[in-house]
Design a protein around this motif. Structure first.
Motif, mmCIF file in Angstrom:
data_model
loop_
_atom_site.group_PDB
_atom_site.id
_atom_site.type_symbol
_atom_site.label_atom_id
_atom_site.label_comp_id
_atom_site.label_asym_id
_atom_site.label_seq_id
_atom_site.Cartn_x
_atom_site.Cartn_y
_atom_site.Cartn_z
ATOM 1 N N MET A 1 -51.236 -27.801 52.500
ATOM 2 C CA MET A 1 -51.550 -29.236 52.546
ATOM 3 C C MET A 1 -50.272 -30.052 52.394
ATOM 4 O O MET A 1 -49.996 -30.958 53.167
ATOM 5 C CB MET A 1 -52.543 -29.544 51.417
ATOM 6 C CG MET A 1 -52.772 -31.025 51.212
ATOM 7 S SD MET A 1 -53.884 -31.683 52.416
ATOM 8 C CE MET A 1 -54.135 -33.323 51.800
ATOM 9 N N VAL A 4 -48.038 -29.696 55.387
ATOM 10 C CA VAL A 4 -48.459 -30.526 56.534
ATOM 11 C C VAL A 4 -48.040 -31.980 56.309
ATOM 12 O O VAL A 4 -47.542 -32.648 57.228
ATOM 13 C CB VAL A 4 -49.981 -30.420 56.755
ATOM 14 C CG1 VAL A 4 -50.431 -31.385 57.841
ATOM 15 C CG2 VAL A 4 -50.354 -28.997 57.154
ATOM 16 N N ALA A 7 -44.389 -32.170 56.850
ATOM 17 C CA ALA A 7 -44.071 -32.105 58.287
ATOM 18 C C ALA A 7 -44.376 -33.442 58.959
ATOM 19 O O ALA A 7 -43.618 -33.915 59.819
ATOM 20 C CB ALA A 7 -44.863 -30.969 58.952
ATOM 21 N N ALA A 8 -45.493 -34.062 58.558
ATOM 22 C CA ALA A 8 -45.859 -35.369 59.138
ATOM 23 C C ALA A 8 -44.794 -36.410 58.804
ATOM 24 O O ALA A 8 -44.402 -37.210 59.656
ATOM 25 C CB ALA A 8 -47.223 -35.807 58.618
ATOM 26 N N PHE A 11 -41.767 -35.803 60.960
ATOM 27 C CA PHE A 11 -41.982 -36.351 62.310
ATOM 28 C C PHE A 11 -41.772 -37.864 62.306
ATOM 29 O O PHE A 11 -41.167 -38.434 63.221
ATOM 30 C CB PHE A 11 -43.404 -36.034 62.810
ATOM 31 C CG PHE A 11 -43.511 -34.699 63.511
ATOM 32 C CD1 PHE A 11 -44.331 -33.705 63.016
ATOM 33 C CD2 PHE A 11 -42.787 -34.451 64.667
ATOM 34 C CE1 PHE A 11 -44.429 -32.477 63.653
ATOM 35 C CE2 PHE A 11 -42.876 -33.227 65.323
ATOM 36 C CZ PHE A 11 -43.705 -32.235 64.809
ATOM 37 N N VAL B 30 -43.663 -29.524 69.179
ATOM 38 C CA VAL B 30 -42.337 -30.035 68.811
ATOM 39 C C VAL B 30 -41.545 -30.375 70.069
ATOM 40 O O VAL B 30 -40.889 -31.416 70.167
ATOM 41 C CB VAL B 30 -41.564 -29.006 67.947
ATOM 42 C CG1 VAL B 30 -40.129 -29.446 67.725
ATOM 43 C CG2 VAL B 30 -42.273 -28.787 66.616
ATOM 44 N N PHE B 33 -42.837 -33.515 71.581
ATOM 45 C CA PHE B 33 -42.406 -34.660 70.775
ATOM 46 C C PHE B 33 -41.029 -35.157 71.234
ATOM 47 O O PHE B 33 -40.836 -36.339 71.514
ATOM 48 C CB PHE B 33 -42.368 -34.227 69.306
ATOM 49 C CG PHE B 33 -41.843 -35.253 68.349
ATOM 50 C CD1 PHE B 33 -40.560 -35.148 67.835
ATOM 51 C CD2 PHE B 33 -42.628 -36.324 67.956
ATOM 52 C CE1 PHE B 33 -40.082 -36.091 66.943
ATOM 53 C CE2 PHE B 33 -42.147 -37.274 67.069
ATOM 54 C CZ PHE B 33 -40.870 -37.154 66.555
ATOM 55 N N GLY B 294 -47.645 -34.648 70.827
ATOM 56 C CA GLY B 294 -46.845 -33.509 70.415
ATOM 57 C C GLY B 294 -46.831 -33.353 68.900
ATOM 58 O O GLY B 294 -47.002 -32.251 68.367
ATOM 59 N N ALA B 295 -46.640 -34.478 68.206
ATOM 60 C CA ALA B 295 -46.625 -34.437 66.742
ATOM 61 C C ALA B 295 -47.982 -33.992 66.202
ATOM 62 O O ALA B 295 -48.072 -33.139 65.306
ATOM 63 C CB ALA B 295 -46.247 -35.805 66.183
ATOM 64 N N SER B 298 -48.581 -30.274 66.885
ATOM 65 C CA SER B 298 -47.765 -29.465 65.973
ATOM 66 C C SER B 298 -48.371 -29.417 64.578
ATOM 67 O O SER B 298 -48.465 -28.353 63.966
ATOM 68 C CB SER B 298 -46.368 -30.075 65.860
ATOM 69 O OG SER B 298 -45.419 -29.266 66.455
ATOM 70 N N LEU B 299 -48.766 -30.583 64.086
ATOM 71 C CA LEU B 299 -49.313 -30.650 62.725
ATOM 72 C C LEU B 299 -50.638 -29.890 62.650
ATOM 73 O O LEU B 299 -50.910 -29.178 61.675
ATOM 74 C CB LEU B 299 -49.508 -32.115 62.304
ATOM 75 C CG LEU B 299 -48.207 -32.889 62.085
ATOM 76 C CD1 LEU B 299 -48.492 -34.377 61.873
ATOM 77 C CD2 LEU B 299 -47.440 -32.333 60.895
ATOM 78 N N LEU B 302 -49.913 -26.233 62.688
ATOM 79 C CA LEU B 302 -49.310 -25.840 61.412
ATOM 80 C C LEU B 302 -50.402 -25.703 60.357
ATOM 81 O O LEU B 302 -50.429 -24.727 59.592
ATOM 82 C CB LEU B 302 -48.274 -26.889 60.985
ATOM 83 C CG LEU B 302 -47.554 -26.633 59.675
ATOM 84 C CD1 LEU B 302 -46.700 -25.366 59.761
ATOM 85 C CD2 LEU B 302 -46.673 -27.819 59.294
ATOM 86 N N ALA B 303 -51.320 -26.667 60.335
ATOM 87 C CA ALA B 303 -52.432 -26.616 59.381
ATOM 88 C C ALA B 303 -53.285 -25.371 59.631
ATOM 89 O O ALA B 303 -53.698 -24.672 58.687
ATOM 90 C CB ALA B 303 -53.283 -27.889 59.518
ATOM 91 N N LEU B 306 -51.478 -22.282 58.368
ATOM 92 C CA LEU B 306 -51.532 -22.208 56.903
ATOM 93 C C LEU B 306 -52.912 -21.746 56.451
ATOM 94 O O LEU B 306 -53.050 -20.962 55.508
ATOM 95 C CB LEU B 306 -51.203 -23.577 56.295
ATOM 96 C CG LEU B 306 -49.753 -24.033 56.429
ATOM 97 C CD1 LEU B 306 -49.576 -25.464 55.945
ATOM 98 C CD2 LEU B 306 -48.819 -23.109 55.644
ATOM 99 N N TRP B 312 -53.248 -22.408 52.551
ATOM 100 C CA TRP B 312 -53.452 -23.840 52.750
ATOM 101 C C TRP B 312 -53.316 -24.596 51.438
ATOM 102 O O TRP B 312 -52.718 -25.676 51.380
ATOM 103 C CB TRP B 312 -54.838 -24.068 53.367
ATOM 104 C CG TRP B 312 -55.277 -25.494 53.401
ATOM 105 C CD1 TRP B 312 -56.185 -26.091 52.604
ATOM 106 C CD2 TRP B 312 -54.785 -26.514 54.267
ATOM 107 N NE1 TRP B 312 -56.325 -27.415 52.915
ATOM 108 C CE2 TRP B 312 -55.469 -27.715 53.950
ATOM 109 C CE3 TRP B 312 -53.833 -26.546 55.306
ATOM 110 C CZ2 TRP B 312 -55.254 -28.898 54.616
ATOM 111 C CZ3 TRP B 312 -53.622 -27.734 55.967
ATOM 112 C CH2 TRP B 312 -54.329 -28.914 55.607
#
Lengths: 189, 315
Positions: A1, A4, A7-8, A11, B30, B33, B294-295, B298-299, B302-303, B306, B312
C-alpha cells in the motif's frame, strides 16, 4: 500500500518536473524562433542590397534624366547598411522599397531599358526578393503572435512570469511607406 | 532474525503467468508515461513553428502546408488508387496455444520517391523517406466469414507469394494528387548535385535490394540468382529514372536545388494529410493517455504484483 502511494507520488513529482521542463523549453524555443525569423529577413535584405548597385548601373545608361530617382535608391541603400537600430533599419528598408517601386514605375517610360535583358533579369530578381521579404515578414509576425499567445496562456504564463518574458511587437510598416509611390517623370527638355 | 517470506497468492492464471504479464504491463506503463511527455513536446513544437510559404522558406526546420503534386505517380498496392505516396501493412491473426495476436506478414511504402508540395507561391520537392507519417488509414479490410477478399487484394497476395489462409487484415495509407499535405521537415540546399545524386542512387538501390518482388523482376532469366549483368541493367534503369527526375526537378525549381527531407541530424520530420489542428489534437490525446494512462496502468500493475506476492500490507 505504502509502495503504491510512494510510486504515485514519484509519478506526480517526475510528471510535474517534466511538464515544467516541457513548458520552459517550449517558451525558450518560441523566443529563439523570433530571433531566427528576424535574422532570416536580414538575409534577404542583404541579397537585395547586393542587387541594387547592378540595377542602378544598368539603369544609368538609359535613364540619364532620372538622376534624382537613382540617387534616392543609392542613398536609401547606404542608409540600410549604416542603420544601427531596428527602428532605423525598418525605416531605411521602407524607403529603399519605396524607391525601387518608383524606379520600376519610371522604367516603364524607357522601352529600350525594358528591353535590356540585364535589366529585365534584375527587375525580376529584385521583385522576387521583395515578395520573399514580404513572406518572411509575415512569418516573423506569425512567430511573434504565437509567442505572445503562448506567454499569456495558462499554464505557460506562470513559467513566462518566472522567466520575465515580455510580449514582443510585430513588424510594422512606417506610415510614409503606406502611401502611394510618388512618380515624377523627368522628360528631356 | 527471521527473514521475510513471500507467499504467492493464487492469481487468475493457474501457472502464475499473470505475474509476468503484470510485470510487463507495469514496465509498459512507465514507458507510456514518458512517451506521453514526448508526444506533448512534439505537439508544442508543431504549435510553436508558424507555417511558411514555399517562396519565403528559410533553410532549416520549416512547416509547410500545400497540395501534393506527383513527381512520379504510383498505384497504391492494395487498392490500385493513384497516389504520390503510399504505405501498407498486411497482418495475419495467429493463435498459438492460449495466446492469439496479429502478426505482420507484409509491409512496404513508396520508399524514397519524392513528390511536389505546391502552395500559392511555388512548389518544392519533398523526400518522404524517414518521415513520421501521421495519417488516418485510407483503406482497411479484414477478411472474415461474410467478407470475401476483393480482387486487388487477392492479386496482391498472389504477387507477393503470400497465402490467403486465416484471418487477414489489410491497411493502406496514401497521399493522392491534389490532396492537402502537412510537412514539418528540414529545408536544405542540395548544393552538391553530384554527391546528392550518388546518395539518392545508393538509397534507391538499397530499397531495391530490400524488396523481394522487385528483386524477382531483376532476375530476368528466373534462375533464382541475380547475375552481375542483370544487376548492372537494374542499376542503369534506376539511375536513368533518377536522372529524369532530377532534370525535371531542376527545371521546375528554376535551377534552385532546395528540398524538404529528414535532414542530416535526424531532426523532426512529420508528414500528414490532416490539418495542423487535427494533428495537434491527436498528439494532445496521445500525451494525455500516455501520461495518465501509463501512470495508472503502472500503479495498478504494481498493486497487483504486491497483492500476488502477498506483501500488499507489508510494503
Amino acid at each position: 500500500m505504502v509502495t503504491v502511494v510512494a510510486a504515485a507520488l514519484a509519478f506526480l513529482v517526475i510528471g510535474g518536473f517534466l511538464y515544467f521542463v516541457t513548458i520552459y523549453n517550449g517558451l525558450i524555443a518560441a523566443s529563439r524562433n523570433i530571433e531566427k525569423s528576424w535574422a532570416n529577413i536580414d538575409v534577404l535584405l542583404k541579397q537585395r542590397h547586393d542587387e541594387i548597385p547592378k540595377l542602378v548601373k544598368v539603369c544609368e545608361g538609359y535613364m540619364k534624366y532620372e538622376r534624382e530617382t537613382l540617387e534616392k535608391i543609392t542613398a536609401a541603400r547606404t542608409a540600410c547598411i549604416q542603420a544601427k537600430t531596428v527602428g532605423e533599419s525598418s525605416q531605411a528598408e521602407g524607403s529603399l522599397a519605396q524607391s525601387l517601386r518608383t524606379l520600376f514605375a519610371v522604367a516603364e517610360n524607357y522601352p529600350d531599358l525594358k528591353a535590356n535583358q540585364n535589366f529585365s533579369q534584375l527587375q525580376q530578381r529584385v521583385s522576387y526578393l521583395e515578395s520573399q521579404i514580404a513572406d518572411r515578414r509575415e512569418l516573423y509576425n506569425d512567430t511573434i503572435n504565437n509567442y505572445n499567445i503562448r506567454i499569456n496562456e495558462i499554464p505557460d504564463m506562470f513559467v513566462a512570469h518566472m522567466l520575465n518574458l515580455q510580449p514582443k511587437e510585430m513588424f510594422k510598416i512606417a506610415e510614409d511607406d503606406k502611401k502611394d509611390a510618388d512618380i515624377n517623370f523627368e522628360f528631356p527638355k | 532474525m527471521q527473514g521475510r517470506r513471500f507467499r504467492i497468492t493464487r492469481g487468475f492464471m493457474s501457472n502464475d503467468r499473470d505475474i509476468a504479464y503484470a510485470a510487463f504491463f507495469c514496465g509498459y506503463g512507465v514507458w507510456a508515461f514518458f512517451r506521453g511527455f514526448a508526444r506533448l513536446r512534439r505537439e508544442r513544437l508543431i504549435e510553436n513553428i508558424p507555417t511558411s510559404t514555399v517562396r519565403g522558406l528559410a533553410m532549416g526546420l520549416v512547416e509547410l502546408i500545400g497540395q501534393a503534386e506527383e513527381a512520379r505517380l504510383f498505384k497504391a498496392p492494395l487498392t490500385d488508387a493513384e497516389c504520390v505516396y503510399y504505405r501498407y501493412t498486411v497482418e495475419r491473426y495467429q493463435s498459438s496455444g492460449r495466446s492469439s495476436h496479429w502478426v505482420t506478414v507484409a509491409k512496404g511504402d513508396s520508399g524514397c520517391s519524392p513528390f511536389w508540395l505546391k502552395d500559392a507561391t511555388g512548389k518544392i520537392m519533398v523526400f518522404p523517406q524517414g518521415a513520421e507519417v501521421m495519417m488516418p488509414i485510407d483503406y482497411q479490410f479484414e477478411t472474415g466469414l461474410f467478407a470475401s477478399m476483393p480482387e486487388t487484394l487477392s492479386a496482391f497476395m498472389r504477387n507477393h507469394a503470400l497465402g490467403c489462409t486465416g484471418t487477414l487484415r489489410f491497411k493502406e495509407w496514401r497521399i493522392e494528387p491534389e490532396e492537402m499535405v502537412y510537412v514539418l521537415g528540414t529545408a536544405r540546399n542540395t548544393s552538391n548535385p553530384a554527391e546528392d545524386h550518388k546518395n539518392k542512387l545508393l538509397q534507391r538501390l538499397e530499397a531495391l535490394k530490400d524488396n523481394p518482388r522487385q528483386m524477382a523482376e531483376v532476375d530476368s532469366n528466373k534462375d533464382g540468382t541475380v547475375s552481375i549483368e542483370e544487376w548492372d541493367k537494374a542499376v542503369n534503369r534506376v539511375e536513368q529514372a533518377l536522372i529524369e527526375e532530377e532534370l525535371k526537378s531542376g527545371i521546375e525549381n528554376n535551377g534552385v536545388n532546395v528540398i524538404i527531407d529528414r535532414g542530416d541530424a535526424g531532426e523532426v520530420f512529420i508528414l500528414s494529410d490532416e490539418d495542423q489542428t487535427q494533428i495537434t489534437k491527436s498528439l494532445s490525446w496521445q500525451a494525455f493517455f500516455g501520461v495518465f494512462g501509463g501512470a495508472a496502468l503502472s500503479l495498478a500493475m504494481l498493486a497487483y504484483l504486491l497483492f500476488r506476492f502477498g506483501v500488499w500490507n507489508r510494503f
